[in-house]
Write a protein that holds these residues in place. Sequence first.
Motif, PDB file in Angstrom:
ATOM      1  N   VAL A 226       0.850  -1.187   0.000  1.00 53.65           N
ATOM      2  CA  VAL A 226       0.000   0.000   0.000  1.00 53.65           C
ATOM      3  C   VAL A 226       0.889   1.241   0.000  1.00 53.65           C
ATOM      4  CG1 VAL A 226      -0.219   0.008   2.533  1.00 53.65           C
ATOM      5  CG2 VAL A 226      -1.969   1.123   1.135  1.00 53.65           C
ATOM      6  N   ASP A 227       0.427   2.279  -0.660  1.00 54.35           N
ATOM      7  CA  ASP A 227       1.121   3.559  -0.677  1.00 54.35           C
ATOM      8  C   ASP A 227       1.210   4.071   0.761  1.00 54.35           C
ATOM      9  OD1 ASP A 227       1.850   6.275  -0.868  1.00 54.35           O
ATOM     10  OD2 ASP A 227       0.694   6.566  -2.705  1.00 54.35           O
ATOM     11  N   PRO A 228       2.411   4.375   1.255  1.00 55.69           N
ATOM     12  CA  PRO A 228       2.527   4.852   2.637  1.00 55.69           C
ATOM     13  C   PRO A 228       1.790   6.164   2.887  1.00 55.69           C
ATOM     14  CG  PRO A 228       4.652   4.968   1.511  1.00 55.69           C
ATOM     15  CD  PRO A 228       3.702   4.269   0.588  1.00 55.69           C
ATOM     16  N   ASN A 229       1.497   6.911   1.833  1.00 52.13           N
ATOM     17  CA  ASN A 229       0.747   8.163   1.980  1.00 52.13           C
ATOM     18  C   ASN A 229      -0.763   7.935   2.063  1.00 52.13           C
ATOM     19  OD1 ASN A 229       3.075   9.844   1.835  1.00 52.13           O
ATOM     20  ND2 ASN A 229       3.132   9.436  -0.358  1.00 52.13           N
ATOM     21  N   ASN A 230      -1.200   6.723   1.803  1.00 47.57           N
ATOM     22  CA  ASN A 230      -2.622   6.382   1.902  1.00 47.57           C
ATOM     23  C   ASN A 230      -2.909   5.992   3.352  1.00 47.57           C
ATOM     24  OD1 ASN A 230      -5.235   5.497   1.619  1.00 47.57           O
ATOM     25  ND2 ASN A 230      -4.829   4.238  -0.187  1.00 47.57           N
ATOM     26  N   THR A 231      -2.857   6.993   4.222  1.00 51.16           N
ATOM     27  CA  THR A 231      -2.954   6.735   5.658  1.00 51.16           C
ATOM     28  C   THR A 231      -4.304   6.136   6.047  1.00 51.16           C
ATOM     29  OG1 THR A 231      -3.584   9.048   6.025  1.00 51.16           O
ATOM     30  CG2 THR A 231      -1.254   8.478   6.316  1.00 51.16           C
TER      31      THR A 231
ATOM     32  N   ASN B 155      11.033   0.556  -1.834  1.00 48.02           N
ATOM     33  CA  ASN B 155      11.326   1.830  -2.467  1.00 48.02           C
ATOM     34  C   ASN B 155      11.143   1.713  -3.982  1.00 48.02           C
ATOM     35  OD1 ASN B 155      12.172   4.531  -2.150  1.00 48.02           O
ATOM     36  ND2 ASN B 155      14.228   3.987  -2.838  1.00 48.02           N
ATOM     37  N   ASN B 156      10.437   2.658  -4.572  1.00 50.37           N
ATOM     38  CA  ASN B 156      10.235   2.704  -6.027  1.00 50.37           C
ATOM     39  C   ASN B 156       9.625   1.419  -6.586  1.00 50.37           C
ATOM     40  OD1 ASN B 156      11.389   5.327  -6.081  1.00 50.37           O
ATOM     41  ND2 ASN B 156      13.434   4.422  -6.162  1.00 50.37           N
ATOM     42  N   GLU B 157       8.715   0.821  -5.863  1.00 47.91           N
ATOM     43  CA  GLU B 157       8.108  -0.461  -6.246  1.00 47.91           C
ATOM     44  C   GLU B 157       7.442  -0.409  -7.621  1.00 47.91           C
ATOM     45  OE1 GLU B 157       6.574  -4.519  -5.221  1.00 47.91           O
ATOM     46  OE2 GLU B 157       8.401  -3.369  -4.985  1.00 47.91           O
TER      47      GLU B 157
END
Length: 153
Positions: free
Chosen positions: A108-113, A132-134
């Motif tokens: 999951v995108d870490p910014n998608n809290t 990183n950079n998946e």
Amino acid sequence: MIELVHTNDTKIVESIVKIEAEAFGNGGMNEWHLVPLIRHGRVYVARIDGQVVGSVQYLLDWENPRKAYMFGIAFTQAWQGRGLGTEFLKQSFRALAENNIEQVELTVDPNNTAAVKVYENKLGFVITGFRNNEYGEGENRLVMQLALTNQFD
């Protein structure tokens, strides 16, 4: 509410692709990706009053055949934020456990809290890594895992 998609049903495929496009734009699932997942993975849909309103897709992990990778989940905007997705995922986890799957992994995108909180607080996932950079430059992902053992006894 949960239904395993067994065949390449055109109406179901079109519904899932539409939901994916609504949720992810060009990054959403299309027919070329979805049909092989139906045939060789696990695709579940959620129906409300006969209409497909959500979908989740899983792949089997070849390194660990007791682990499934959650490829994606999406719901129509009209049904988001009502807890339906959480209940739907729980039902899909039960179905996976009934098929001897012991662990589910996702990224999951870490910014998608909001999603991270649901996965951790409502479903019991734990963060196990960072990629990183998946999916290209700046497209980082958290790796999260859930143990299914003893959840449905």
